[in-house]
Design a protein around this motif. Structure first.
Motif, PDB file in Angstrom:
ATOM      1  N   ALA A  43      23.032  20.336 -22.323  1.00  0.00           N
ATOM      2  CA  ALA A  43      23.464  21.142 -23.474  1.00  0.00           C
ATOM      3  C   ALA A  43      24.903  21.622 -23.302  1.00  0.00           C
ATOM      4  O   ALA A  43      25.704  21.599 -24.250  1.00  0.00           O
ATOM      5  CB  ALA A  43      22.526  22.335 -23.657  1.00  0.00           C
ATOM      6  N   LEU A  44      25.245  22.037 -22.087  1.00  0.00           N
ATOM      7  CA  LEU A  44      26.610  22.504 -21.826  1.00  0.00           C
ATOM      8  C   LEU A  44      27.625  21.370 -21.953  1.00  0.00           C
ATOM      9  O   LEU A  44      28.743  21.576 -22.445  1.00  0.00           O
ATOM     10  CB  LEU A  44      26.684  23.126 -20.431  1.00  0.00           C
ATOM     11  CG  LEU A  44      25.925  24.445 -20.246  1.00  0.00           C
ATOM     12  CD1 LEU A  44      25.961  24.888 -18.784  1.00  0.00           C
ATOM     13  CD2 LEU A  44      26.495  25.536 -21.151  1.00  0.00           C
ATOM     14  N   VAL A  45      27.231  20.172 -21.533  1.00  0.00           N
ATOM     15  CA  VAL A  45      28.115  19.010 -21.674  1.00  0.00           C
ATOM     16  C   VAL A  45      28.277  18.636 -23.146  1.00  0.00           C
ATOM     17  O   VAL A  45      29.363  18.224 -23.585  1.00  0.00           O
ATOM     18  CB  VAL A  45      27.563  17.810 -20.865  1.00  0.00           C
ATOM     19  CG1 VAL A  45      28.329  16.533 -21.194  1.00  0.00           C
ATOM     20  CG2 VAL A  45      27.661  18.097 -19.372  1.00  0.00           C
ATOM     21  N   THR A  46      27.195  18.796 -23.917  1.00  0.00           N
ATOM     22  CA  THR A  46      27.234  18.428 -25.332  1.00  0.00           C
ATOM     23  C   THR A  46      28.221  19.285 -26.115  1.00  0.00           C
ATOM     24  O   THR A  46      28.902  18.784 -27.036  1.00  0.00           O
ATOM     25  CB  THR A  46      25.835  18.564 -25.959  1.00  0.00           C
ATOM     26  OG1 THR A  46      24.928  17.690 -25.285  1.00  0.00           O
ATOM     27  CG2 THR A  46      25.860  18.205 -27.447  1.00  0.00           C
ATOM     28  N   LEU A  47      28.320  20.570 -25.778  1.00  0.00           N
ATOM     29  CA  LEU A  47      29.150  21.490 -26.569  1.00  0.00           C
ATOM     30  C   LEU A  47      30.601  21.023 -26.679  1.00  0.00           C
ATOM     31  O   LEU A  47      31.119  20.893 -27.787  1.00  0.00           O
ATOM     32  CB  LEU A  47      29.049  22.901 -25.986  1.00  0.00           C
ATOM     33  CG  LEU A  47      27.697  23.600 -26.200  1.00  0.00           C
ATOM     34  CD1 LEU A  47      27.641  24.909 -25.427  1.00  0.00           C
ATOM     35  CD2 LEU A  47      27.456  23.841 -27.686  1.00  0.00           C
TER      36      LEU A  47
ATOM     37  N   ALA B 143      20.125   9.633 -14.992  1.00  0.00           N
ATOM     38  CA  ALA B 143      21.229   8.669 -15.038  1.00  0.00           C
ATOM     39  C   ALA B 143      22.034   8.842 -16.314  1.00  0.00           C
ATOM     40  O   ALA B 143      23.278   8.753 -16.313  1.00  0.00           O
ATOM     41  CB  ALA B 143      20.670   7.246 -14.945  1.00  0.00           C
ATOM     42  N   SER B 144      21.345   9.105 -17.428  1.00  0.00           N
ATOM     43  CA  SER B 144      22.036   9.327 -18.696  1.00  0.00           C
ATOM     44  C   SER B 144      22.892  10.578 -18.636  1.00  0.00           C
ATOM     45  O   SER B 144      24.033  10.598 -19.136  1.00  0.00           O
ATOM     46  CB  SER B 144      21.010   9.438 -19.829  1.00  0.00           C
ATOM     47  OG  SER B 144      21.645   9.659 -21.070  1.00  0.00           O
ATOM     48  N   LEU B 145      22.379  11.635 -18.012  1.00  0.00           N
ATOM     49  CA  LEU B 145      23.149  12.872 -17.875  1.00  0.00           C
ATOM     50  C   LEU B 145      24.377  12.653 -16.997  1.00  0.00           C
ATOM     51  O   LEU B 145      25.463  13.169 -17.285  1.00  0.00           O
ATOM     52  CB  LEU B 145      22.267  13.974 -17.290  1.00  0.00           C
ATOM     53  CG  LEU B 145      22.940  15.325 -17.049  1.00  0.00           C
ATOM     54  CD1 LEU B 145      23.557  15.867 -18.325  1.00  0.00           C
ATOM     55  CD2 LEU B 145      21.928  16.323 -16.476  1.00  0.00           C
ATOM     56  N   ALA B 146      24.224  11.867 -15.927  1.00  0.00           N
ATOM     57  CA  ALA B 146      25.366  11.552 -15.068  1.00  0.00           C
ATOM     58  C   ALA B 146      26.438  10.805 -15.861  1.00  0.00           C
ATOM     59  O   ALA B 146      27.644  11.059 -15.714  1.00  0.00           O
ATOM     60  CB  ALA B 146      24.914  10.720 -13.876  1.00  0.00           C
ATOM     61  N   GLY B 147      25.994   9.881 -16.730  1.00  0.00           N
ATOM     62  CA  GLY B 147      26.937   9.161 -17.594  1.00  0.00           C
ATOM     63  C   GLY B 147      27.661  10.097 -18.538  1.00  0.00           C
ATOM     64  O   GLY B 147      28.866   9.947 -18.787  1.00  0.00           O
ATOM     65  N   ALA B 148      26.934  11.083 -19.065  1.00  0.00           N
ATOM     66  CA  ALA B 148      27.556  12.062 -19.964  1.00  0.00           C
ATOM     67  C   ALA B 148      28.619  12.876 -19.241  1.00  0.00           C
ATOM     68  O   ALA B 148      29.688  13.171 -19.801  1.00  0.00           O
ATOM     69  CB  ALA B 148      26.484  12.980 -20.540  1.00  0.00           C
ATOM     70  N   CYS B 149      28.344  13.242 -18.000  1.00  0.00           N
ATOM     71  CA  CYS B 149      29.328  13.994 -17.215  1.00  0.00           C
ATOM     72  C   CYS B 149      30.589  13.157 -16.978  1.00  0.00           C
ATOM     73  O   CYS B 149      31.715  13.678 -17.020  1.00  0.00           O
ATOM     74  CB  CYS B 149      28.718  14.429 -15.888  1.00  0.00           C
ATOM     75  SG  CYS B 149      27.398  15.655 -16.049  1.00  0.00           S
ATOM     76  N   CYS B 150      30.391  11.860 -16.745  1.00  0.00           N
ATOM     77  CA  CYS B 150      31.541  10.965 -16.555  1.00  0.00           C
ATOM     78  C   CYS B 150      32.386  10.889 -17.823  1.00  0.00           C
ATOM     79  O   CYS B 150      33.620  10.907 -17.765  1.00  0.00           O
ATOM     80  CB  CYS B 150      31.058   9.575 -16.161  1.00  0.00           C
ATOM     81  SG  CYS B 150      30.378   9.470 -14.491  1.00  0.00           S
TER      82      CYS B 150
END
Length: 217
Positions: A158-162, A198-205
């Motif tokens: 959620a924090l990455v999405t913002l 893995a999807s969350l790690a991709g989002a962080c990248c």
């Protein structure tokens, strides 16, 4: 027609269904609930939460992930709102609150039901394949204390999405992670938690790459 799509999904709901909380156990039953438990031209966030069972964390996280990657996000501010609601729910999961709470203002936010129906119609093409993949495995990952770590990962998503909400298609990857986490908890499939991670790690990248090209950094 979108209405026909909803009708075809609702037609497979079992007669005498008792509870949305017990009903939502995979992606198809989520879509069935959304169509069967809502009506009218507009639906609110509260209507959607009631449709899947507001007292059950797994289906709610699954619902929020579905909304975040559906046509509903064409509504201005929808990505931010969904991310904030996800954040609120996930934090309550982390601290072990028995029943989730959400501000009344967020519950009252409404939008045209046709956008939800369009999302259901779009997802219906892939539901069978997704649900065939789901099965109880590595179930210990869907139980405490690991489920609290899943909740913490949803907080991160959620924090990455913002910040990514202001980037075209930016919220898709973290929202997919939320959807997968919701599927994993609801279907008790620990392997899907690994995929969600893995999807969350991709989002962080993605976020780090976007941050690196900002002119003020």
């Amino acid at each position: 027609m979108p209405a026909l799509a909803c009708k075809s999904i609702v037609s497979v709901i079992a007669i005498g269904l008792q509870s949305c909380m017990s009903k939502v156990r995979n992606l198809r039953t989520l879509l069935q609930s959304l169509c069967a438990e809502t009506d009218g031209e507009n639906v609110s966030v509260g209507d959607l939460l009631n449709a899947v069972g507001r007292r059950s964390y797994g289906p709610v996280i699954l619902l929020l992930g579905f909304i975040a990657i559906s046509p509903l996000t064409i509504i201005p501010g929808a990505n931010v709102l969904v991310a904030l609601i996800t954040l609120i729910f996930a934090i309550q999961m982390v601290i072990g609150r028995p029943y989730p709470w959400i501000p009344r203002k967020a519950l009252e936010f409404s939008f045209p039901r046709k956008h939800m129906v369009a999302g259901v119609e779009m997802a219906d093409k892939y539901v069978a394949q997704v649900d065939r993949f789901l099965k109880p495995r590595l179930t210990f990952l869907t139980q405490p204390p690991f489920v609290n770590l899943v909740a913490l990962a949803c907080v991160g998503a959620a924090l990455v999405t913002l910040p990514l909400s202001f980037v075209p298609l930016g919220p898709v990857v973290p929202s997919l992670a939320v959807l997968l986490f919701g599927l994993a908890i609801t279907a008790r499939d620990g392997f899907v938690i690994v995929l969600a991670g893995a999807s969350l790690a991709g989002a962080c990248c993605v976020l780090m790459r976007v941050w690196a090209v900002l002119p003020f950094v």
